[in-house]
Write a protein that holds these residues in place. Structure first.
Motif, PDB file in Angstrom:
ATOM      1  N   GLN A   1       0.854  -1.078  -0.198  1.00  0.00           N
ATOM      2  CA  GLN A   1       0.073  -0.077  -0.056  1.00  0.00           C
ATOM      3  C   GLN A   1       0.818   1.365  -0.038  1.00  0.00           C
ATOM      4  OE1 GLN A   1      -2.997   0.182   2.860  1.00  0.00           O
ATOM      5  NE2 GLN A   1      -3.351  -1.995   2.891  1.00  0.00           N
ATOM      6  N   ILE A   2       1.792   1.351   0.818  1.00  0.00           N
ATOM      7  CA  ILE A   2       2.853   2.436   0.975  1.00  0.00           C
ATOM      8  C   ILE A   2       3.604   2.791  -0.525  1.00  0.00           C
ATOM      9  CG2 ILE A   2       4.842   3.179   1.939  1.00  0.00           C
ATOM     10  CD1 ILE A   2       3.738   1.802   4.431  1.00  0.00           C
ATOM     11  N   GLU A   3       3.853   1.391  -1.043  1.00  0.00           N
ATOM     12  CA  GLU A   3       4.761   1.460  -2.192  1.00  0.00           C
ATOM     13  C   GLU A   3       3.705   2.189  -3.257  1.00  0.00           C
ATOM     14  OE1 GLU A   3       6.109  -2.275  -3.286  1.00  0.00           O
ATOM     15  OE2 GLU A   3       7.642  -2.180  -1.629  1.00  0.00           O
ATOM     16  N   LEU A   4       2.606   1.744  -3.318  1.00  0.00           N
ATOM     17  CA  LEU A   4       1.353   2.052  -4.449  1.00  0.00           C
ATOM     18  C   LEU A   4       1.264   3.730  -4.316  1.00  0.00           C
ATOM     19  CD1 LEU A   4      -0.374   1.181  -6.645  1.00  0.00           C
ATOM     20  CD2 LEU A   4      -2.161   0.884  -4.910  1.00  0.00           C
ATOM     21  N   LYS A   5       1.049   4.124  -2.982  1.00  0.00           N
ATOM     22  CA  LYS A   5       0.837   5.675  -2.627  1.00  0.00           C
ATOM     23  C   LYS A   5       1.983   6.227  -3.163  1.00  0.00           C
ATOM     24  CE  LYS A   5      -2.568   4.358   0.982  1.00  0.00           C
ATOM     25  NZ  LYS A   5      -2.511   4.620   2.500  1.00  0.00           N
ATOM     26  N   HIS A   6       3.225   5.729  -2.805  1.00  0.00           N
ATOM     27  CA  HIS A   6       4.421   6.562  -3.333  1.00  0.00           C
ATOM     28  C   HIS A   6       4.434   6.704  -4.791  1.00  0.00           C
ATOM     29  CE1 HIS A   6       8.577   7.938  -3.308  1.00  0.00           C
ATOM     30  NE2 HIS A   6       8.533   6.991  -4.448  1.00  0.00           N
TER      31      HIS A   6
ATOM     32  N   ASN B   1       2.054   6.328  -6.971  1.00  0.00           N
ATOM     33  CA  ASN B   1       0.944   7.367  -7.339  1.00  0.00           C
ATOM     34  C   ASN B   1       1.466   8.898  -7.235  1.00  0.00           C
ATOM     35  OD1 ASN B   1      -1.295   8.485  -8.179  1.00  0.00           O
ATOM     36  ND2 ASN B   1      -2.521   7.635  -6.574  1.00  0.00           N
ATOM     37  N   LEU B   2       2.206   9.114  -6.069  1.00  0.00           N
ATOM     38  CA  LEU B   2       2.826  10.549  -5.967  1.00  0.00           C
ATOM     39  C   LEU B   2       3.636  10.930  -6.991  1.00  0.00           C
ATOM     40  CD1 LEU B   2       2.764  12.984  -4.337  1.00  0.00           C
ATOM     41  CD2 LEU B   2       4.510  12.003  -2.689  1.00  0.00           C
ATOM     42  N   VAL B   3       4.614  10.087  -7.220  1.00  0.00           N
ATOM     43  CA  VAL B   3       5.440  10.331  -8.405  1.00  0.00           C
ATOM     44  C   VAL B   3       4.969  10.684  -9.672  1.00  0.00           C
ATOM     45  CG1 VAL B   3       7.440   9.360  -9.506  1.00  0.00           C
ATOM     46  CG2 VAL B   3       7.430   8.727  -6.916  1.00  0.00           C
ATOM     47  N   GLU B   4       4.039   9.634 -10.002  1.00  0.00           N
ATOM     48  CA  GLU B   4       3.425   9.918 -11.180  1.00  0.00           C
ATOM     49  C   GLU B   4       2.407  11.311 -11.429  1.00  0.00           C
ATOM     50  OE1 GLU B   4       0.585   6.924 -12.473  1.00  0.00           O
ATOM     51  OE2 GLU B   4       2.049   5.426 -11.902  1.00  0.00           O
ATOM     52  N   GLN B   5       1.991  11.723 -10.182  1.00  0.00           N
ATOM     53  CA  GLN B   5       1.158  13.026 -10.241  1.00  0.00           C
ATOM     54  C   GLN B   5       2.278  14.201 -10.306  1.00  0.00           C
ATOM     55  OE1 GLN B   5      -1.529  13.277  -6.869  1.00  0.00           O
ATOM     56  NE2 GLN B   5      -2.491  11.158  -7.405  1.00  0.00           N
TER      57      GLN B   5
END
Length: 112
Positions: free
Chosen positions: A9-14, A16-20
Protein backbone atom coordinates in the motif's frame (compact mmCIF):
# COMPACT_ATOMS: atom_id res chain seq x y z
CA UNK A 1 -6.50 -1.31 -0.69
CA UNK A 2 -6.96 -3.81 2.11
CA UNK A 3 -6.40 -6.66 -0.35
CA UNK A 4 -2.66 -5.89 -0.50
CA UNK A 5 -0.06 -5.80 2.27
CA UNK A 6 0.68 -2.62 4.22
CA UNK A 7 4.12 -2.37 2.58
CA UNK A 8 2.56 -2.69 -0.89
CA UNK A 9 0.00 0.00 0.00
CA UNK A 10 2.80 2.42 0.91
CA UNK A 11 4.67 1.60 -2.32
CA UNK A 12 1.52 2.08 -4.40
CA UNK A 13 0.80 5.44 -2.77
CA UNK A 14 4.40 6.55 -3.31
CA UNK A 15 4.29 5.54 -6.97
CA UNK A 16 1.00 7.39 -7.37
CA UNK A 17 2.60 10.53 -5.91
CA UNK A 18 5.60 10.20 -8.24
CA UNK A 19 3.26 9.94 -11.26
CA UNK A 20 1.16 12.94 -10.17
CA UNK A 21 4.21 15.13 -9.62
CA UNK A 22 5.71 14.04 -12.97
CA UNK A 23 2.52 15.15 -14.74
CA UNK A 24 3.16 18.62 -13.32
CA UNK A 25 6.83 18.46 -14.37
CA UNK A 26 8.00 18.17 -10.76
CA UNK A 27 10.77 15.62 -10.34
CA UNK A 28 12.33 15.65 -6.85
CA UNK A 29 16.00 14.80 -6.68
CA UNK A 30 15.61 13.29 -3.23
CA UNK A 31 12.71 11.69 -1.35
CA UNK A 32 12.13 11.70 2.39
CA UNK A 33 11.03 8.38 3.86
CA UNK A 34 7.23 8.00 3.80
CA UNK A 35 5.18 8.90 6.85
CA UNK A 36 3.73 5.59 7.97
CA UNK A 37 0.87 5.00 10.38
CA UNK A 38 -0.65 1.80 11.70
CA UNK A 39 -1.89 -0.84 9.26
CA UNK A 40 -5.25 -1.17 11.05
CA UNK A 41 -7.60 0.89 13.25
CA UNK A 42 -6.52 4.19 11.71
CA UNK A 43 -9.68 5.48 10.02
CA UNK A 44 -11.59 8.04 12.10
CA UNK A 45 -14.43 8.65 9.65
CA UNK A 46 -16.61 6.48 7.45
CA UNK A 47 -19.84 6.70 5.52
CA UNK A 48 -21.90 3.55 5.99
CA UNK A 49 -24.55 2.57 3.45
CA UNK A 50 -27.97 1.65 4.82
CA UNK A 51 -30.94 0.12 3.01
CA UNK A 52 -34.11 -1.42 4.36
CA UNK A 53 -34.92 -4.78 2.77
CA UNK A 54 -38.73 -4.86 3.02
CA UNK A 55 -38.97 -8.46 1.87
CA UNK A 56 -36.80 -9.72 4.75
CA UNK A 57 -37.72 -6.86 7.14
CA UNK A 58 -34.04 -6.25 7.73
CA UNK A 59 -31.74 -3.24 7.53
CA UNK A 60 -28.67 -3.85 5.37
CA UNK A 61 -25.58 -2.11 6.75
CA UNK A 62 -22.26 -2.04 4.95
CA UNK A 63 -20.33 -0.33 2.20
CA UNK A 64 -21.23 0.28 -1.42
CA UNK A 65 -19.70 -2.05 -3.96
CA UNK A 66 -17.24 -0.63 -6.46
CA UNK A 67 -19.09 1.53 -9.04
CA UNK A 68 -22.39 0.17 -7.72
CA UNK A 69 -25.36 0.99 -5.54
CA UNK A 70 -25.24 -2.54 -4.14
CA UNK A 71 -24.48 -2.79 -0.44
CA UNK A 72 -21.85 -5.25 0.73
CA UNK A 73 -23.02 -6.10 4.23
CA UNK A 74 -20.31 -6.24 6.88
CA UNK A 75 -20.41 -6.69 10.66
CA UNK A 76 -17.00 -5.18 11.42
CA UNK A 77 -14.33 -3.02 9.83
CA UNK A 78 -10.72 -3.49 10.98
CA UNK A 79 -9.52 -0.15 9.61
CA UNK A 80 -11.93 1.86 11.79
CA UNK A 81 -10.46 3.40 14.94
CA UNK A 82 -11.01 1.49 18.17
CA UNK A 83 -13.59 4.12 19.23
CA UNK A 84 -15.74 3.46 16.15
CA UNK A 85 -15.50 -0.33 15.94
CA UNK A 86 -18.06 -1.02 18.73
CA UNK A 87 -20.46 1.54 17.22
CA UNK A 88 -20.16 -0.07 13.81
CA UNK A 89 -20.68 -3.56 15.23
CA UNK A 90 -23.97 -2.57 16.90
CA UNK A 91 -25.29 -0.41 14.07
CA UNK A 92 -27.45 -3.02 12.29
CA UNK A 93 -29.24 -4.02 15.50
CA UNK A 94 -29.84 -0.39 16.43
CA UNK A 95 -31.20 0.57 13.01
CA UNK A 96 -33.42 -2.52 12.88
CA UNK A 97 -35.07 -1.29 16.09
CA UNK A 98 -36.13 2.03 14.51
CA UNK A 99 -39.82 2.56 13.70
CA UNK A 100 -39.06 3.80 10.17
CA UNK A 101 -35.78 2.24 9.05
CA UNK A 102 -36.81 2.57 5.39
CA UNK A 103 -36.13 6.34 5.44
CA UNK A 104 -32.39 5.86 6.02
CA UNK A 105 -29.85 6.02 3.19
CA UNK A 106 -26.53 6.27 4.96
CA UNK A 107 -24.93 6.92 8.33
CA UNK A 108 -21.70 8.79 8.88
CA UNK A 109 -19.49 7.79 11.81
CA UNK A 110 -16.56 9.91 12.96
CA UNK A 111 -14.28 10.22 15.95
CA UNK A 112 -12.07 13.07 17.08
Amino acid sequence: MQHISHVQQIELKHNNLVEQLAREAVVPTEWAPPLVGPAFAYRRRTRVAVRYDAQHKHVQVGFRGLASKAIVEVQSCVILSSELQPLFAGLAALLNSFQQPHVLGHIELFSG
